[in-house]
Design an enzyme around this catalytic site. Structure first.
Site, PDB file in Angstrom:
ATOM      1  N   GLY A  18       0.791  -1.214   0.000  1.00 50.64           N
ATOM      2  CA  GLY A  18       0.000   0.000   0.000  1.00 50.64           C
ATOM      3  C   GLY A  18       0.827   1.269   0.000  1.00 50.64           C
ATOM      4  O   GLY A  18       0.389   2.305  -0.478  1.00 50.64           O
ATOM      5  N   ASP A 132       6.407   4.125  12.295  1.00 49.35           N
ATOM      6  CA  ASP A 132       6.120   2.771  11.801  1.00 49.35           C
ATOM      7  C   ASP A 132       7.201   1.798  12.259  1.00 49.35           C
ATOM      8  O   ASP A 132       7.679   0.975  11.487  1.00 49.35           O
ATOM      9  CB  ASP A 132       6.004   2.776  10.271  1.00 49.35           C
ATOM     10  CG  ASP A 132       5.272   1.542   9.749  1.00 49.35           C
ATOM     11  OD1 ASP A 132       4.549   0.910  10.540  1.00 49.35           O
ATOM     12  OD2 ASP A 132       5.439   1.211   8.567  1.00 49.35           O
ATOM     13  N   ASN A 137      10.419  -3.570   9.835  1.00 44.60           N
ATOM     14  CA  ASN A 137      11.244  -2.403   9.511  1.00 44.60           C
ATOM     15  C   ASN A 137      12.553  -2.382  10.286  1.00 44.60           C
ATOM     16  O   ASN A 137      13.250  -1.364  10.313  1.00 44.60           O
ATOM     17  CB  ASN A 137      10.468  -1.106   9.769  1.00 44.60           C
ATOM     18  CG  ASN A 137       9.483  -0.805   8.661  1.00 44.60           C
ATOM     19  OD1 ASN A 137       9.581  -1.347   7.566  1.00 44.60           O
ATOM     20  ND2 ASN A 137       8.521   0.055   8.935  1.00 44.60           N
TER      21      ASN A 137
END
Length: 529
Positions: A18, A132, A137
């Site tokens: 996304g 995030d 990550n």
């Protein structure tokens, strides 16, 4: 081959989601390979303003110079599209490492936490929030380094009054971040600062130590409800880290430990991460000496997960690690605790390569109809998806993870997006799948009515696949209703969880949508037998 800015030749996609697409590319000027992130601008708003904001935030992140922060080489705009040029890293994400190895030793978790804390404090000193932080990550390189990636939704704390609030995020097309790793104050629409990033770090370290996410649930909306209302389960594998993790995950940012306290506790436990011997590296990985890191694979550039109508395809197990790397190289050799069970020889999971294609699986041959896990995004045709959820488009909520897919409708904030999500895993033996299906249904049936803020019905039998059961949930605090269906077809288990925002009662239409989705997926799988 497409060339960006007359310099970066796109070679192959590493993954898409996304938030955009990540490419392996060649810098024709410096003759090296890099990662190029094609940022997808949020729909439904002023595209020029979104472009300017994205470029400003990316350039602010590029100014960060820290060994535990991904190196950003360039930020450019071409054809109204932002592009971010970054290092390629040899290694894998923390989420993928835990998925393959199970819970990590507390000393290694402490070391990972220290390095990410270093990166966050460096960003916070410059007034930049990451927003995030999650296992997908956090990269663990083959050299035993820890690197925080993807400042793609980072923002200056002073950009807008109350930056990081749900209202500001809704203005940009939805709440930024990933379910289970978004701090509760951010979800509540309150001003969120550095303590929100530290809450996300706590959730990330909890997964590393426990092998599962602290607020793991069946659907994204259920995860949000748990973050807002429930404490995380007490850690059982974290040892001396357990108390710190629970303190970092307190819903009240004012009582969470400050960075100095977190650092002192982690330093007392930290153990250096082992380095993978170079001779075991795949021949395809070019090793180039650099001052900071070895470039090759960029992992964990994660797409924000849509939060609302969820259809999940499961085979015996669940993920929750929040992201996977583009290329799976041999694991950084972090020892697995003796108590961690070895993977079952009858079980295989979906992985992906740099081309996005699932590699051949090598489980022991069994009696199941499916020799390899089906790709989640292939389980509903475009025509079927339009009949079930008109106007929807498919996405992978986690990059490089073909075991999950969702279809979404709506451009609003967190509680205004409708989506369908699929997860896929696989057993070679039918009996193993039958056992996993029964265990999953019995576990959920035992949870009925266990959460004060969520009304949960008893399990009921429905007609779909070889066997199927359904359950309804009404979550008043976030005004959503969800119908979940578990279905088994041969050696595949499918869970379909369909949620509708701004509705507190499960309606016949919602149950019908879930059942039609399950039957459409079953039809696709039956044809593939």
């Amino acid at each position: 081959m497409r060339v960006i800015a007359g310099r970066y030749q796109l070679l192959a996609p590493l993954g898409a989601g996304g938030a955009g697409t990540v490419w392996r590319a060649r810098d024709e000027l410096l003759h090296r390979e890099v990662a190029v992130k094609e940022v997808r601008l949020p729909p439904g708003q002023d595209q020029q303003r979104a472009l300017v904001d994205t470029l400003r935030e990316a350039r602010a992140a590029a100014a960060l110079n820290h060994p535990s922060i991904i190196t950003v080489h360039d930020v450019i705009s071409e054809g109204g599209q932002p592009w971010i040029i970054m290092d390629l890293l040899a290694g894998r994400s923390l989420g993928e490492l835990v998925k393959q190895r199970g819970p990590l030793p507390p000393g290694h978790v402490a070391t990972i936490g220290l390095r990410v804390l270093d990166a966050l404090e460096a960003a916070h000193r410059r007034g930049i929030l990451h927003r995030d932080v999650k296992p997908g990550n956090v990269m663990i390189t083959d050299l035993g380094e820890v690197v925080l990636t993807d400042f793609g939704i980072a923002a200056h704390t002073g950009d807008v009054p109350g930056a990081g609030t749900a209202a500001a995020a809704a203005h940009s097309g939805g709440v930024a971040g990933s379910p289970g790793y978004i701090a509760p104050e951010h979800l509540r629409g309150e001003p969120s600062g550095p303590m929100a990033d530290l809450w996300s770090l706590g959730a990330t370290l909890y997964l590393a130590a426990e092998g599962r996410a602290p607020f793991e649930r069946d659907s994204a909306m259920a995860i949000v409800a748990a973050v807002l209302t429930m404490p995380p389960p007490p850690p059982v594998n974290a040892g001396p880290l357990g108390g710190l993790l629970l303190a970092m995950l307190d819903r009240n940012p004012a009582v969470r430990p400050h960075p100095q306290g977190i650092r002192a506790h982690l330093e007392s436990l930290a153990v250096p991460l082992p380095v993978r011997p170079r001779e075991t590296a795949p021949a395809t990985v070019p090793v180039r000496a650099r001052r900071r890191r070895t470039p090759y694979v960029l992992g964990g550039l994660a797409a924000a997960t849509a939060i609302a109508v969820t259809a999940v395809v499961l085979l015996n197990g669940s993920g929750g690690s929040g992201g996977s790397p583009a290329v799976t190289t041999p694991a950084t050799q972090i020892a697995q605790p003796a108590s961690t069970a070895a993977p079952s020889p009858t079980t295989s999971t979906t992985t992906s390569t740099t081309t996005g294609t699932a590699p051949p699986t090598s489980p022991a041959r069994g009696d199941g109809a499916f020799g390899r896990p089906p790709k989640a995004c292939s389980l509903l045709t475009d025509e079927q998806a339009q009949r079930v959820l008109p106007g929807s488009r498919s996405r992978q909520p986690r990059l490089y993870d073909e075991s999950e897919c969702y279809w979404s409708v709506g451009l609003g904030g967190l509680f205004e997006t409708t989506s369908i999500n699929l997860k896929v895993k696989h057993s070679s033996e039918v009996k193993a799948a039958e056992h996993a299906y029964t265990k999953a249904v019995q576990a959920r049936d035992g949870e009925a009515g266990s959460e004060q803020t969520v009304t949960t019905s008893r399990i009921r039998t429905v007609s779909a696949g070889d066997e199927a059961a359904a359950q309804d949930k009404e979550a008043g605090i976030i005004h959503t209703s969800t119908t979940t269906i578990w279905m088994r077809i041969s050696n595949v288990i499918i869970q379909v969880a369909v949620s509708h925002p701004k509705r507190t009662k499960v309606t016949p239409q919602l149950r019908d949508t879930a059942l039609r989705t399950a039957r459409a997926v079953a039809d696709t799988l039956q044809k593939a037998r």
